[in-house]
Every structure is written in C-alpha cells, then in structure tokens.
Motif scaffolding. Structure first.
Motif, mmCIF file in Angstrom:
data_model
loop_
_atom_site.group_PDB
_atom_site.id
_atom_site.type_symbol
_atom_site.label_atom_id
_atom_site.label_comp_id
_atom_site.label_asym_id
_atom_site.label_seq_id
_atom_site.Cartn_x
_atom_site.Cartn_y
_atom_site.Cartn_z
ATOM 1 N N LEU A 166 0.832 -1.200 0.000
ATOM 2 C CA LEU A 166 0.000 0.000 0.000
ATOM 3 C C LEU A 166 0.871 1.256 0.000
ATOM 4 O O LEU A 166 0.567 2.234 -0.688
ATOM 5 N N CYS A 167 1.976 1.208 0.742
ATOM 6 C CA CYS A 167 2.924 2.336 0.761
ATOM 7 C C CYS A 167 3.495 2.578 -0.636
ATOM 8 O O CYS A 167 3.586 3.726 -1.093
ATOM 9 N N HIS A 168 3.902 1.502 -1.317
ATOM 10 C CA HIS A 168 4.477 1.624 -2.654
ATOM 11 C C HIS A 168 3.451 2.177 -3.642
ATOM 12 O O HIS A 168 3.775 3.028 -4.495
ATOM 13 N N THR A 169 2.214 1.719 -3.543
ATOM 14 C CA THR A 169 1.175 2.179 -4.461
ATOM 15 C C THR A 169 0.920 3.672 -4.286
ATOM 16 O O THR A 169 0.794 4.418 -5.268
ATOM 17 N N LEU A 170 0.863 4.139 -3.042
ATOM 18 C CA LEU A 170 0.615 5.562 -2.774
ATOM 19 C C LEU A 170 1.749 6.439 -3.286
ATOM 20 O O LEU A 170 1.513 7.578 -3.692
ATOM 21 N N CYS A 171 2.985 5.915 -3.275
ATOM 22 C CA CYS A 171 4.127 6.694 -3.786
ATOM 23 C C CYS A 171 3.966 7.027 -5.264
ATOM 24 O O CYS A 171 4.512 8.023 -5.745
ATOM 25 N N VAL A 172 3.223 6.200 -5.979
ATOM 26 C CA VAL A 172 2.981 6.446 -7.407
ATOM 27 C C VAL A 172 1.706 7.253 -7.614
ATOM 28 O O VAL A 172 1.685 8.222 -8.372
ATOM 29 N N THR A 173 0.623 6.874 -6.924
ATOM 30 C CA THR A 173 -0.658 7.556 -7.155
ATOM 31 C C THR A 173 -0.626 9.021 -6.728
ATOM 32 O O THR A 173 -1.361 9.840 -7.278
ATOM 33 N N CYS A 174 0.230 9.371 -5.766
ATOM 34 C CA CYS A 174 0.309 10.767 -5.333
ATOM 35 C C CYS A 174 0.853 11.672 -6.428
ATOM 36 O O CYS A 174 0.665 12.890 -6.385
ATOM 37 N N GLN A 175 1.511 11.091 -7.440
ATOM 38 C CA GLN A 175 2.078 11.878 -8.532
ATOM 39 C C GLN A 175 1.066 12.171 -9.631
ATOM 40 O O GLN A 175 1.300 13.022 -10.488
ATOM 41 N N MET A 176 -0.071 11.490 -9.607
ATOM 42 C CA MET A 176 -1.063 11.662 -10.664
ATOM 43 C C MET A 176 -1.822 12.976 -10.491
ATOM 44 O O MET A 176 -1.721 13.643 -9.462
ATOM 45 N N ALA A 177 -2.589 13.339 -11.516
ATOM 46 C CA ALA A 177 -3.383 14.561 -11.481
ATOM 47 C C ALA A 177 -4.453 14.472 -10.400
ATOM 48 O O ALA A 177 -4.900 13.379 -10.041
ATOM 49 N N VAL A 178 -4.868 15.614 -9.888
ATOM 50 C CA VAL A 178 -5.889 15.649 -8.845
ATOM 51 C C VAL A 178 -7.182 15.016 -9.343
ATOM 52 O O VAL A 178 -7.881 14.325 -8.607
ATOM 53 N N THR A 179 -7.499 15.244 -10.613
ATOM 54 C CA THR A 179 -8.733 14.695 -11.186
ATOM 55 C C THR A 179 -8.702 13.172 -11.285
ATOM 56 O O THR A 179 -9.739 12.533 -11.431
ATOM 57 N N GLU A 180 -7.495 12.583 -11.198
ATOM 58 C CA GLU A 180 -7.351 11.133 -11.301
ATOM 59 C C GLU A 180 -7.116 10.477 -9.945
ATOM 60 O O GLU A 180 -6.819 9.287 -9.870
ATOM 61 N N GLY A 181 -7.206 11.260 -8.874
ATOM 62 C CA GLY A 181 -7.020 10.707 -7.542
ATOM 63 C C GLY A 181 -5.641 10.921 -6.956
ATOM 64 O O GLY A 181 -5.298 10.308 -5.944
ATOM 65 N N GLY A 182 -4.848 11.779 -7.578
ATOM 66 C CA GLY A 182 -3.512 12.077 -7.073
ATOM 67 C C GLY A 182 -3.441 13.472 -6.482
ATOM 68 O O GLY A 182 -4.465 14.101 -6.211
ATOM 69 N N ALA A 183 -2.217 13.957 -6.272
ATOM 70 C CA ALA A 183 -2.021 15.297 -5.728
ATOM 71 C C ALA A 183 -0.934 16.052 -6.467
ATOM 72 O O ALA A 183 -0.528 17.127 -6.042
ATOM 73 N N GLU A 184 -0.439 15.474 -7.575
ATOM 74 C CA GLU A 184 0.576 16.134 -8.420
ATOM 75 C C GLU A 184 1.797 16.546 -7.607
ATOM 76 O O GLU A 184 2.326 17.637 -7.768
ATOM 77 N N GLY A 185 2.223 15.658 -6.709
ATOM 78 C CA GLY A 185 3.389 15.948 -5.891
ATOM 79 C C GLY A 185 4.310 14.744 -5.795
ATOM 80 O O GLY A 185 3.975 13.637 -6.225
ATOM 81 N N LYS A 186 5.470 14.952 -5.213
ATOM 82 C CA LYS A 186 6.454 13.898 -5.042
ATOM 83 C C LYS A 186 6.246 13.179 -3.711
ATOM 84 O O LYS A 186 5.378 13.556 -2.919
ATOM 85 N N ALA A 187 7.040 12.148 -3.474
ATOM 86 C CA ALA A 187 6.890 11.341 -2.260
ATOM 87 C C ALA A 187 8.231 11.144 -1.578
ATOM 88 O O ALA A 187 9.279 11.098 -2.228
ATOM 89 N N ILE A 188 8.190 11.019 -0.248
ATOM 90 C CA ILE A 188 9.362 10.686 0.564
ATOM 91 C C ILE A 188 9.065 9.388 1.293
ATOM 92 O O ILE A 188 7.994 9.229 1.873
ATOM 93 N N TYR A 189 10.025 8.456 1.244
ATOM 94 C CA TYR A 189 9.835 7.124 1.824
ATOM 95 C C TYR A 189 10.953 6.845 2.821
ATOM 96 O O TYR A 189 12.114 6.748 2.449
ATOM 97 N N ILE A 190 10.600 6.749 4.107
ATOM 98 C CA ILE A 190 11.568 6.385 5.148
ATOM 99 C C ILE A 190 11.370 4.902 5.456
ATOM 100 O O ILE A 190 10.319 4.494 5.963
ATOM 101 N N ASP A 191 12.387 4.116 5.126
ATOM 102 C CA ASP A 191 12.314 2.663 5.248
ATOM 103 C C ASP A 191 13.095 2.226 6.479
ATOM 104 O O ASP A 191 14.301 2.439 6.576
ATOM 105 N N THR A 192 12.416 1.609 7.442
ATOM 106 C CA THR A 192 13.077 1.161 8.665
ATOM 107 C C THR A 192 13.279 -0.341 8.713
ATOM 108 O O THR A 192 13.972 -0.838 9.601
ATOM 109 N N GLU A 193 12.689 -1.076 7.769
ATOM 110 C CA GLU A 193 12.766 -2.530 7.799
ATOM 111 C C GLU A 193 13.454 -3.125 6.575
ATOM 112 O O GLU A 193 13.518 -4.346 6.434
ATOM 113 N N GLY A 194 13.942 -2.275 5.668
ATOM 114 C CA GLY A 194 14.619 -2.766 4.472
ATOM 115 C C GLY A 194 13.693 -3.403 3.462
ATOM 116 O O GLY A 194 14.105 -4.305 2.722
ATOM 117 N N THR A 195 12.455 -2.942 3.384
ATOM 118 C CA THR A 195 11.473 -3.552 2.481
ATOM 119 C C THR A 195 11.142 -2.685 1.272
ATOM 120 O O THR A 195 10.278 -3.050 0.481
#
Length: 368
Positions: A166-195
């Motif tokens: 779900l985290c990986h999917t949101l990192c991509v969908t957040c980049q989409m247009a607002v009309t398509e369910g995104g926010a037209e922005g980038k993502a930051i991912y802090i990984d604590t478990e190496g996954t």
C-alpha cells in the motif's frame, strides 16, 4: 504544470485605467485582465499545495541570513514551523538568543493565522482537501475518497497483509493529477525494515500510465538504521519538502526501531516519550506542508484476548500512537490474495470493512 502558460501571460503588459487613451489600449487591457484572472485561478489551485512560506522571507523583516541558517540546521524551514514551535524549543537552537526568539515570534505572528475561525470556515477549507487514491475502488469508497492529506494515517496488521504494498502504491498515485485521484506531488519514503523495492514502483507506474523513470525520480527514499537516525531523517525531509512540492511522506514502519532500541519495562517510559516526539514531528510536517503522512505499525499478540477470537492482536505503541494518528486502519488476511481493511478509528469515517487484493502492480480490487 501550467508554467508555460503562466510565462506567456507575464509577457502581456498591464495598463492602468488612467493610461488608456485608445481603443487598442483598451483591448490590450481587457485581454490582460482576462489572462490575469485565469492565472489567478491557477494560483488558487496551487494554494492548497503551497501554503507554507520559507524562512528566507524573514530577511525582509530584519532577520540575519546566518540566523536563518542556524534555524534551518535545527530543522526549522518554514515560517509556520517557527510559529508552531515553543519559545523553549527555539531557545535551544544554538546561536539563537531569547531576545531573538521573542523578535521571531512577533514577526511570524502577523504572517501565520493562529486565531479562532468559525466552523463554517473550517468546513469550507475541508472542501478543498485532496485525497490520494489507493488503487482499489472499494478501499477508496471505504475511506471516502482515499488517504487524506494534511494528517496522519496509520495502517497496522500482521505480516503479509499488504502494508508495504500500500505504501508503494501511494508513492505512485500521489504523482497523478488531482482529477485522477492524485495530488501532483512527489513522495518521501523512510524505510526502517529494508522492504523498499523500486522495481515495484516501476510496475505500479506502468499500470497507471506514468513514465516509470519519472516516477522513480519523484520518490526520495532513505534507510533508517536506528530510532535516532529515524528522527534525524525528519529534519532532512523538512528541508527537501521546503524546496519542492511533495504530497506524501511514508514511514514504514514507524515503530519497528523503537521496539528494538528500547527493550524491557525499564525502558518503556523512555521509548514512549521518544516515540511521542517522533509522532509530534510527523504531525508538524503534515500541517506545515499539507502532505499525507502514511505510517505502518506492527502488531503484538493481545494477552487479554481469547486465543479463538477473530483477531487476537493489537497495534503496538499504546495510547501515544493512538492519539497521534488521525485515521487508524486495520489490515488482515482474507481468502487467497485478498485482504480486508477495517476502519479502526477515525473522526469522520464509520466503522466498516472493504476487501482488496495485492497484485504485481500494487493494490487493486479484490479477486473473486
């Protein structure tokens, strides 16, 4: 996204009413007014993404550049961060005296609104709230649009329930247009478990019709090795978000390192205190930059629950993480590749369930 159009509008000269001497000039004035109105509408759309102001504007109010540098080193990158911080916290910044702190507070008081507003105004503000699609229609319906920006959403469950996917999917969908369910922005991912797996992002980007190379460039990832490093990464994240438009901050998982760095009942109080500080910083980032903060949490067997109960696990972190998270979602395994999401706690969403599936291209609708 309309930078080219915005640049074209700036080439049209502005004429005040006092200088209109001919029909041609009046036509130019009318055209200019129409273009500026259009640009104003575009700026209104951008406001929801860029409500923060960087510290550089404080130089216009007499704050020295080296003092601004000291504040940035300490993790303060926006005017809002100064307004929201306590005098004691600001006084702890090396090189910033109490007199400077008082001056800073007076300056930002006129720049950041922190007074009361009516419930009608609050309702109007929420009408422009952006939500991020999860990739599943049923889950989006459950969440009334998707993952909410400007607040913390916590998801918890056993292993192999789809938290990281779900985290990986949101990192991509957040980049989409607002009309398509995104926010037209980038993502930051802090990984604590190496996954964290970038190849998953490629497959998800292809599914949503995005360029995989561009999608990967728009995700900044970091591996946290201990709870102190995890805290430091939030300072770096604040500096990054102040430079560009970001829509999502993922911490997967928020509690794993605290769970291993602090062991036993003797260190429980210290663990909860440090975890509370970490979650407070996440709340601050969500409010300052308007990003969706999405954190995952681990579970532990509930000794009070019956062994034959439907779900005898509970999320770790206790009341500290329960109070910090705006929305809490529980994941559990279903039949086959299907998973079940339940609204565990939310100020707006009713308690309900929805099914989804985990595929090679991220989160999708449940399979029969």
């Amino acid at each position: 996204r309309n930078s080219k159009q915005a640049n074209e509008t700036t080439r049209v000269p502005f004429y005040s009413a006092e200088h209109i001497q001919s029909k041609m000039m009046m036509q130019e004035e009318a055209a200019n007014h129409a273009d500026m109105q259009q640009q104003g509408d575009e700026n209104d759309e951008e406001m929801e993404f860029a409500q923060f102001r960087t510290l550089e504007v404080l130089q216009e109010h007499g704050i020295a550049a080296n003092d601004i540098q000291k504040l940035q080193t300490a993790g303060y990158h926006t005017v809002q961060s100064i307004a929201h911080a306590t005098v004691r916290k600001l006084s702890d910044v090396k090189g910033i005296s109490e007199a400077k702190v008082v001056k800073l507070k007076e300056i930002v008081k006129s720049m950041v609104t922190m007074d009361f507003k009516t419930a009608a105004d609050a309702l109007e503000d929420r009408k422009y709230l952006v939500t991020l699609t999860t990739g599943s229609v049923e889950i989006d319906k459950l969440l009334e649009g998707g993952i909410e920006t400007g607040s913390i959403t916590e998801v918890f469950g056993e292993f192999r329930t789809g938290k990281t996917q779900l985290c990986h999917t949101l990192c991509v969908t957040c980049q989409m247009a607002v009309t398509e369910g995104g926010a037209e922005g980038k993502a930051i991912y802090i990984d604590t478990e190496g996954t964290f797996r970038p190849n998953r992002l490629q497959a998800i980007a292809e599914r949503f019709g995005l360029d995989p190379a561009v999608a990967l460039e728009n995700v900044a990832c970091a591996r946290a090795h201990n709870s102190e490093h995890q805290m430091e990464l939030l300072k770096v994240a604040a500096a990054i978000m102040a430079q560009d438009r970001y829509a999502l901050l993922v911490v997967d998982s928020a509690t794993a390192l605290f769970r291993t760095d602090y062991t036993g009942r003797g260190e429980l109080s210290e663990r909860q205190m440090q975890m509370g500080q970490f979650l407070r910083q996440l709340t601050r980032l969500a409010e300052e930059f308007g990003v969706a903060v999405f954190i995952t949490n681990q579970v532990v067997a509930n000794p009070d629950g019956m062994s034959f109960a439907k779900d005898s696990t509970k999320p770790i972190g206790g009341n500290i993480i329960a109070h910090a998270s705006t929305t809490r979602l529980r994941l559990r395994k279903g039949r086959g590749e299907n998973r079940i999401m339940s609204v565990f706690d939310s100020p707006t969403l009713p308690e309900a369930d929805a099914q989804f599936a985990v595929s090679a291209a991220g989160i999708c609708d449940a399979q029969d």
